[in-house]
Design a protein around this motif. Structure first.
Motif, PDB file in Angstrom:
ATOM      1  N   LEU A  30       0.866  -1.181   0.000  1.00 17.31           N
ATOM      2  CA  LEU A  30       0.000   0.000   0.000  1.00 17.31           C
ATOM      3  C   LEU A  30       0.901   1.229   0.000  1.00 17.31           C
ATOM      4  CD1 LEU A  30      -2.675  -1.141   2.628  1.00 17.31           C
ATOM      5  CD2 LEU A  30      -2.862  -1.186   0.124  1.00 17.31           C
ATOM      6  N   ILE A  31       1.063   1.831  -1.163  1.00 11.83           N
ATOM      7  CA  ILE A  31       2.012   2.925  -1.333  1.00 11.83           C
ATOM      8  C   ILE A  31       1.470   4.234  -0.759  1.00 11.83           C
ATOM      9  CG2 ILE A  31       3.429   4.167  -2.993  1.00 11.83           C
ATOM     10  CD1 ILE A  31       4.003   1.173  -2.787  1.00 11.83           C
ATOM     11  N   GLN A  32       0.171   4.449  -0.897  1.00 13.09           N
ATOM     12  CA  GLN A  32      -0.417   5.751  -0.542  1.00 13.09           C
ATOM     13  C   GLN A  32      -1.257   5.674   0.728  1.00 13.09           C
ATOM     14  OE1 GLN A  32      -2.073   7.758  -4.156  1.00 13.09           O
ATOM     15  NE2 GLN A  32      -1.595   5.825  -5.171  1.00 13.09           N
ATOM     16  N   TRP A  33      -0.941   4.773   1.609  1.00 11.12           N
ATOM     17  CA  TRP A  33      -1.815   4.521   2.752  1.00 11.12           C
ATOM     18  C   TRP A  33      -1.942   5.709   3.696  1.00 11.12           C
ATOM     19  CZ3 TRP A  33      -0.249   4.651   7.842  1.00 11.12           C
ATOM     20  CH2 TRP A  33       1.130   4.653   8.078  1.00 11.12           C
ATOM     21  N   ARG A  34      -0.905   6.537   3.832  1.00 10.55           N
ATOM     22  CA  ARG A  34      -0.986   7.654   4.783  1.00 10.55           C
ATOM     23  C   ARG A  34      -2.086   8.642   4.403  1.00 10.55           C
ATOM     24  NH1 ARG A  34       4.456   6.416   4.719  1.00 10.55           N
ATOM     25  NH2 ARG A  34       5.422   6.156   6.784  1.00 10.55           N
ATOM     26  N   GLN A  35      -2.092   9.111   3.169  1.00  3.72           N
ATOM     27  CA  GLN A  35      -3.113  10.062   2.726  1.00  3.72           C
ATOM     28  C   GLN A  35      -4.487   9.401   2.686  1.00  3.72           C
ATOM     29  OE1 GLN A  35      -2.511  12.834  -0.686  1.00  3.72           O
ATOM     30  NE2 GLN A  35      -4.212  11.738  -1.612  1.00  3.72           N
ATOM     31  N   ARG A  36      -4.523   8.180   2.181  1.00  2.00           N
ATOM     32  CA  ARG A  36      -5.795   7.466   2.066  1.00  2.00           C
ATOM     33  C   ARG A  36      -6.435   7.250   3.433  1.00  2.00           C
ATOM     34  NH1 ARG A  36      -4.836   2.799   1.450  1.00  2.00           N
ATOM     35  NH2 ARG A  36      -6.995   2.216   1.054  1.00  2.00           N
ATOM     36  N   TRP A  37      -5.646   6.794   4.367  1.00  2.00           N
ATOM     37  CA  TRP A  37      -6.199   6.534   5.700  1.00  2.00           C
ATOM     38  C   TRP A  37      -6.655   7.825   6.364  1.00  2.00           C
ATOM     39  CZ3 TRP A  37      -6.405   2.414   9.493  1.00  2.00           C
ATOM     40  CH2 TRP A  37      -6.361   1.147   8.896  1.00  2.00           C
ATOM     41  N   ARG A  38      -5.978   8.921   6.131  1.00  2.34           N
ATOM     42  CA  ARG A  38      -6.408  10.193   6.706  1.00  2.34           C
ATOM     43  C   ARG A  38      -7.794  10.561   6.187  1.00  2.34           C
ATOM     44  NH1 ARG A  38      -2.336  12.799   5.390  1.00  2.34           N
ATOM     45  NH2 ARG A  38      -3.057  13.956   3.568  1.00  2.34           N
ATOM     46  N   HIS A  39      -7.988  10.467   4.895  1.00  4.49           N
ATOM     47  CA  HIS A  39      -9.290  10.777   4.307  1.00  4.49           C
ATOM     48  C   HIS A  39     -10.360   9.793   4.765  1.00  4.49           C
ATOM     49  CE1 HIS A  39      -7.250  12.944   0.644  1.00  4.49           C
ATOM     50  NE2 HIS A  39      -7.110  13.598   1.786  1.00  4.49           N
ATOM     51  N   ASN A  40     -10.030   8.500   4.732  1.00  2.00           N
ATOM     52  CA  ASN A  40     -11.016   7.480   5.068  1.00  2.00           C
ATOM     53  C   ASN A  40     -11.432   7.527   6.530  1.00  2.00           C
ATOM     54  OD1 ASN A  40     -10.649   6.758   2.429  1.00  2.00           O
ATOM     55  ND2 ASN A  40      -9.598   4.833   2.840  1.00  2.00           N
ATOM     56  N   LEU A  41     -10.494   7.819   7.408  1.00  4.16           N
ATOM     57  CA  LEU A  41     -10.833   7.881   8.829  1.00  4.16           C
ATOM     58  C   LEU A  41     -11.684   9.104   9.152  1.00  4.16           C
ATOM     59  CD1 LEU A  41      -7.515   6.685  10.533  1.00  4.16           C
ATOM     60  CD2 LEU A  41      -9.678   5.445  10.321  1.00  4.16           C
ATOM     61  N   ILE A  42     -11.421  10.220   8.471  1.00  5.20           N
ATOM     62  CA  ILE A  42     -12.271  11.405   8.683  1.00  5.20           C
ATOM     63  C   ILE A  42     -13.700  11.103   8.233  1.00  5.20           C
ATOM     64  CG2 ILE A  42     -12.683  13.811   8.064  1.00  5.20           C
ATOM     65  CD1 ILE A  42      -9.672  14.161   7.743  1.00  5.20           C
ATOM     66  N   LEU A  43     -13.834  10.434   7.068  1.00  5.13           N
ATOM     67  CA  LEU A  43     -15.159  10.046   6.601  1.00  5.13           C
ATOM     68  C   LEU A  43     -15.814   9.073   7.570  1.00  5.13           C
ATOM     69  CD1 LEU A  43     -14.584   9.603   2.759  1.00  5.13           C
ATOM     70  CD2 LEU A  43     -16.011  11.330   3.885  1.00  5.13           C
ATOM     71  N   LEU A  44     -15.014   8.201   8.174  1.00  5.05           N
ATOM     72  CA  LEU A  44     -15.547   7.271   9.173  1.00  5.05           C
ATOM     73  C   LEU A  44     -16.140   8.021  10.350  1.00  5.05           C
ATOM     74  CD1 LEU A  44     -15.932   4.528  10.599  1.00  5.05           C
ATOM     75  CD2 LEU A  44     -13.546   4.708  11.364  1.00  5.05           C
ATOM     76  N   PHE A  45     -15.418   9.019  10.856  1.00  8.10           N
ATOM     77  CA  PHE A  45     -15.900   9.765  12.022  1.00  8.10           C
ATOM     78  C   PHE A  45     -17.142  10.592  11.685  1.00  8.10           C
ATOM     79  CE2 PHE A  45     -11.305   9.472  13.453  1.00  8.10           C
ATOM     80  CZ  PHE A  45     -11.568   8.475  14.377  1.00  8.10           C
ATOM     81  N   ILE A  46     -17.155  11.169  10.480  1.00  6.39           N
ATOM     82  CA  ILE A  46     -18.341  11.919  10.070  1.00  6.39           C
ATOM     83  C   ILE A  46     -19.531  10.971   9.915  1.00  6.39           C
ATOM     84  CG2 ILE A  46     -19.386  13.280   8.214  1.00  6.39           C
ATOM     85  CD1 ILE A  46     -16.654  14.478   7.676  1.00  6.39           C
ATOM     86  N   GLY A  47     -19.287   9.835   9.249  1.00  5.28           N
ATOM     87  CA  GLY A  47     -20.351   8.862   9.072  1.00  5.28           C
ATOM     88  C   GLY A  47     -20.816   8.262  10.376  1.00  5.28           C
ATOM     89  N   ALA A  48     -19.903   8.132  11.335  1.00  5.56           N
ATOM     90  CA  ALA A  48     -20.266   7.541  12.619  1.00  5.56           C
ATOM     91  C   ALA A  48     -21.320   8.366  13.338  1.00  5.56           C
ATOM     92  CB  ALA A  48     -19.022   7.394  13.502  1.00  5.56           C
ATOM     93  N   ALA A  49     -21.279   9.692  13.160  1.00  6.61           N
ATOM     94  CA  ALA A  49     -22.279  10.548  13.792  1.00  6.61           C
ATOM     95  C   ALA A  49     -23.672  10.192  13.298  1.00  6.61           C
ATOM     96  CB  ALA A  49     -21.975  12.014  13.498  1.00  6.61           C
ATOM     97  N   CYS A  50     -23.750   9.871  12.002  1.00 12.11           N
ATOM     98  CA  CYS A  50     -25.039   9.478  11.424  1.00 12.11           C
ATOM     99  C   CYS A  50     -25.381   8.043  11.795  1.00 12.11           C
ATOM    100  CB  CYS A  50     -24.992   9.632   9.907  1.00 12.11           C
ATOM    101  SG  CYS A  50     -26.478   9.081   9.055  1.00 12.11           S
ATOM    102  N   VAL A  51     -24.413   7.144  11.605  1.00 13.55           N
ATOM    103  CA  VAL A  51     -24.665   5.724  11.834  1.00 13.55           C
ATOM    104  C   VAL A  51     -24.879   5.412  13.309  1.00 13.55           C
ATOM    105  CG1 VAL A  51     -23.666   3.413  11.618  1.00 13.55           C
ATOM    106  CG2 VAL A  51     -23.427   5.051   9.759  1.00 13.55           C
TER     107      VAL A  51
END
Length: 263
Positions: A30-51
């Motif tokens: 996984l070459i780009q995991w740092r940027q990807r995980w930053r974006h994905n985790l922020i979306l997780l936290f935003i989605g968690a508020a709804c879910v």
């Protein structure tokens, strides 16, 4: 009321196991995991508020109010059969919801946030725009209300859907000896990986998240990549190598025309 602690405990347990699996037996680097995980985790936290807040409250209210009024109330069936039918129905609805988000232009503009991930791993399972989470919530609420799906089935399906989504996005692969057998019933990482191809034909196949039977039944299953798995490229279908470079760009993707077809 849906048991929050159970859902969260299962989520953490499955996430831990799958992270360990892809760490010990990675499918590829996984070459780009740092940027990807930053974006994905922020979306997780935003989605968690709804879910975690809106979804349990809304779906539990709909499930409770619809008892005795929905389609299932007209059928004199034992609870265990209604429970199983509810799981199958919800999974089929998610399958067709997924196909719809690929077919309808304005829905695709929202869903392409998920496909803009240039690599696949467990974190890709939570890479969904808040608008898509909200629309999916409304669709599930409507189905629960119309059919009178019991609260227990709503809870179990939510757990199963989250766990299976994390599983089939994992950067790992099942042993060849069992892959084919598992694929007959469940969506595997090898199967779902094809759906994340940059080739439009491959991206418009393998829409299932949990059960693989829907892709077989509705003729959208693709058993292998067109040019072989080693040549499969992950990302937005039929585009140049576009990917959002900032989280702001991720959030604005549904509202911007940024994609160009390959020559």
């Amino acid at each position: 009321m849906i048991d929050f602690s159970l859902r969260f405990a299962v989520f953490l347990g499955v996430l831990s196991v799958l992270l360990l699996w892809q760490w010990r037996r990675p499918r590829g680097p996984l070459i780009q995991w740092r940027q990807r995980w930053r974006h994905n985790l922020i979306l997780l936290f935003i989605g968690a508020a709804c879910v975690r807040i809106v979804q349990p409250l809304l779906l539990s209210i709909v499930a409770l109010l619809s008892q005795g009024l929905g389609v299932f109330s007209l059928l004199e069936l034992p609870f265990w059969l209604i429970f199983l039918l509810s799981i199958l129905l919800l999974d089929c609805v998610i399958y067709w919801q997924h196909r719809l988000f690929h077919r309808v232009t304005f829905l695709w503009r929202i869903h392409r946030v998920h496909h803009s991930d240039p690599e696949l791993d467990v974190s890709s399972a939570v890479r969904f725009h808040p608008l898509e989470i909200g629309l999916s919530l409304c669709i599930k609420a409507m189905v629960i209300g119309v059919f009178g799906i019991p609260l227990e089935a709503v809870l179990v399906f939510d757990i199963v859907l989250n766990a299976s989504a994390m599983f089939n996005h994992t950067n790992a692969r099942l042993p060849v000896s069992i892959e084919h057998s598992v694929q007959k019933l469940f969506v595997t990482p090898d199967m779902h990986r094809i759906h994340h191809s940059r080739d439009n034909l491959e991206a418009n196949s393998n829409f299932g998240f949990f059960l693989s039977v829907w892709d077989v039944l509705f003729m959208s299953r693709r058993g292998c990549a067109l040019d072989g798995d080693e040549h499969l490229k992950i990302g937005l279908p039929d585009t140049k190598t576009y990917q959002p470079m900032s989280f702001k760009e991720v959030l604005l993707m549904p509202f911007k025309i940024v994609l160009k077809h390959r020559n």
